[in-house]
Design an enzyme around this catalytic site. Structure first.
Site, mmCIF file in Angstrom:
data_model
loop_
_atom_site.group_PDB
_atom_site.id
_atom_site.type_symbol
_atom_site.label_atom_id
_atom_site.label_comp_id
_atom_site.label_asym_id
_atom_site.label_seq_id
_atom_site.Cartn_x
_atom_site.Cartn_y
_atom_site.Cartn_z
ATOM 1 C CG ASP A 65 -1.978 0.992 1.268
ATOM 2 O OD1 ASP A 65 -2.372 1.461 0.188
ATOM 3 O OD2 ASP A 65 -2.459 1.327 2.377
ATOM 4 C CG ASP B 72 1.457 7.159 -3.688
ATOM 5 O OD1 ASP B 72 1.348 7.965 -4.635
ATOM 6 O OD2 ASP B 72 1.010 7.394 -2.543
ATOM 7 C CD GLU C 210 -2.373 8.097 -4.446
ATOM 8 O OE1 GLU C 210 -2.330 7.005 -3.844
ATOM 9 O OE2 GLU C 210 -2.372 9.199 -3.873
ATOM 10 C CG HIS D 133 -5.385 7.807 3.677
ATOM 11 N ND1 HIS D 133 -4.331 8.306 2.945
ATOM 12 C CD2 HIS D 133 -5.773 6.665 3.056
ATOM 13 C CE1 HIS D 133 -4.087 7.479 1.929
ATOM 14 N NE2 HIS D 133 -4.950 6.481 1.973
ATOM 15 C CG HIS E 189 -6.251 4.821 -1.520
ATOM 16 N ND1 HIS E 189 -5.150 4.320 -0.864
ATOM 17 C CD2 HIS E 189 -6.154 4.365 -2.793
ATOM 18 C CE1 HIS E 189 -4.423 3.613 -1.694
ATOM 19 N NE2 HIS E 189 -5.007 3.633 -2.876
ATOM 20 N N GLY F 105 -11.538 4.433 2.662
ATOM 21 C CA GLY F 105 -12.884 3.841 2.659
ATOM 22 C C GLY F 105 -13.619 3.926 3.988
ATOM 23 C CG ASN G 120 -5.589 1.074 8.367
ATOM 24 O OD1 ASN G 120 -5.591 0.023 9.002
ATOM 25 N ND2 ASN G 120 -4.749 2.061 8.631
HETATM 26 P P1 13P Z 1 -8.809 4.569 5.869
HETATM 27 O O1 13P Z 1 -7.764 4.448 6.936
HETATM 28 O O2 13P Z 1 -9.389 5.914 5.799
HETATM 29 O O3 13P Z 1 -9.833 3.490 5.973
HETATM 30 O O4 13P Z 1 -8.062 4.384 4.469
HETATM 31 C C1 13P Z 1 -7.305 3.241 4.220
HETATM 32 C C2 13P Z 1 -6.544 3.360 2.957
HETATM 33 O O5 13P Z 1 -6.915 4.064 2.048
HETATM 34 C C3 13P Z 1 -5.324 2.559 2.832
HETATM 35 O O6 13P Z 1 -4.613 2.842 1.681
#
Ligand code: 13P
Length: 289
Positions: free
Chosen positions: A86, A107, A137, A179, A209, A211, A233
């Site tokens: 990631d 990225d 990205e 994020h 990203h 989410g 995440n």
């Molecule tokens: P969140 O931590 O906002 O859920 O995003 C996770 C993410 O995009 C990891 O690349």
């Protein structure tokens, strides 16, 4: 023997079937086991996201691959599972290719578009030769993800097209997503930009990203406009933290010996599983393995 797969086929199926595959970021054994067992129980494909920091924490990228491959065998996981870097730098992408990751994100969104194109092109060639999927990205995702900080500008559709044409598997494009927690005055996803990007890149799977905490209608609209992978995440972290805190506050330690580590981590593990199941249902990937 169950093996890691690239994300290519699972994302192509997701675009065709108009659903999204969850990328769940993993941080330790509990997170990983929660992700793969929940995927199996829901007959859903899954992508395990690993940041550079999380990889380091877990003992290195090879350790991560060994742990996941071991679980696939010992826990009889038969649904498609990809291990995906990631927000990788060039160094991390090379290290993960060597370590046996089945999917890579390079990225280059913080570089000039010329450098992003040149570097993404190199990784597209390497990944294609090795049968790995590659995410690139354009336009940075707002907020902070394990030390990678983005200002959150929307991607330029023409730049998206330049990167999409390099032979990548999936494209992360900033469309107002962030994020971590969304602020109260967040304006929502920019569907005009998303539609314009989709118009330029056709059926190439798009990645959303950030989410965590996006309202369900916006998730569904994003999927209808070509988003086929959604990363989560923070929401798992919140669920883990809440359940662990509650367990400690209930004081279920073993008189004098402290907490049994397995019992201490179990409520958090179960809370992550419940969060992942919810996401799979929302994204429509249940029974799509
Ligand atoms: P969140 O931590 O906002 O859920 O995003 C996770 C993410 O995009 C990891 O690349």
């Amino acid at each position: 023997m169950a093996k890691l797969v690239s994300a290519t086929q699972m994302l192509q199926k997701a675009v065709e079937g108009k659903y999204a595959v969850a990328q769940i970021n993993i941080n330790n054994l509990e997170w990983t086991k929660a992700a793969v067992t929940t995927a199996q129980e829901n007959n859903s494909p899954i992508i395990l996201g690993v940041t550079e920091g999380a990889g380091k924490y877990m003992g290195g990228f090879k350790t991560v691959v060994g742990m996941v491959e071991g679980m696939l065998v010992e826990l009889n996981i038969t649904v498609p599972v990809a291990v995906h870097l990631d927000h990788g730098s060039k160094n991390a992408a090379n290290a993960c290719i060597d370590a046996g990751f089945s999917s890579i994100m390079y990225d280059g969104s913080h570089e000039s578009i010329e450098d992003n194109v040149a570097n993404t092109k190199k990784f597209a060639e390497i990944c294609a030769a090795k049968g790995l999927s590659l995410e690139a990205e354009v336009g940075s995702i707002g907020g902070e993800e394990d030390g990678v900080i983005g200002k959150g500008e929307c991607a330029c559709p023409d730049e998206c097209k330049m990167i999409a044409d390099l032979g990548i598997t999936m494209l992360a494009a900033g469309i107002g997503n962030i994020h971590g927690a969304y602020p109260a005055d967040w304006e929502g996803l920019n569907f005009d930009v998303l539609g314009a990007i989709k118009g330029k890149i056709g059926d190439l799977p798009l990645v959303l990203h950030g989410g965590t905490g996006i309202p369900a209608e916006q998730i569904q609209k994003a999927i209808s406009l070509g988003v086929a992978k959604i990363n989560v995440n923070t929401e798992c972290q919140w669920a883990f933290q809440k359940a662990t805190r509650q367990y400690i506050e209930e004081g279920k330690d073993q008189s004098g010996k402290g907490f049994d580590p397995r019992k201490l981590l179990e409520p958090g593990y179960l809370a992550i599983k419940a969060t992942i199941k919810e996401k799979m249902e929302l994204f429509g990937s249940v029974n799509k393995a």
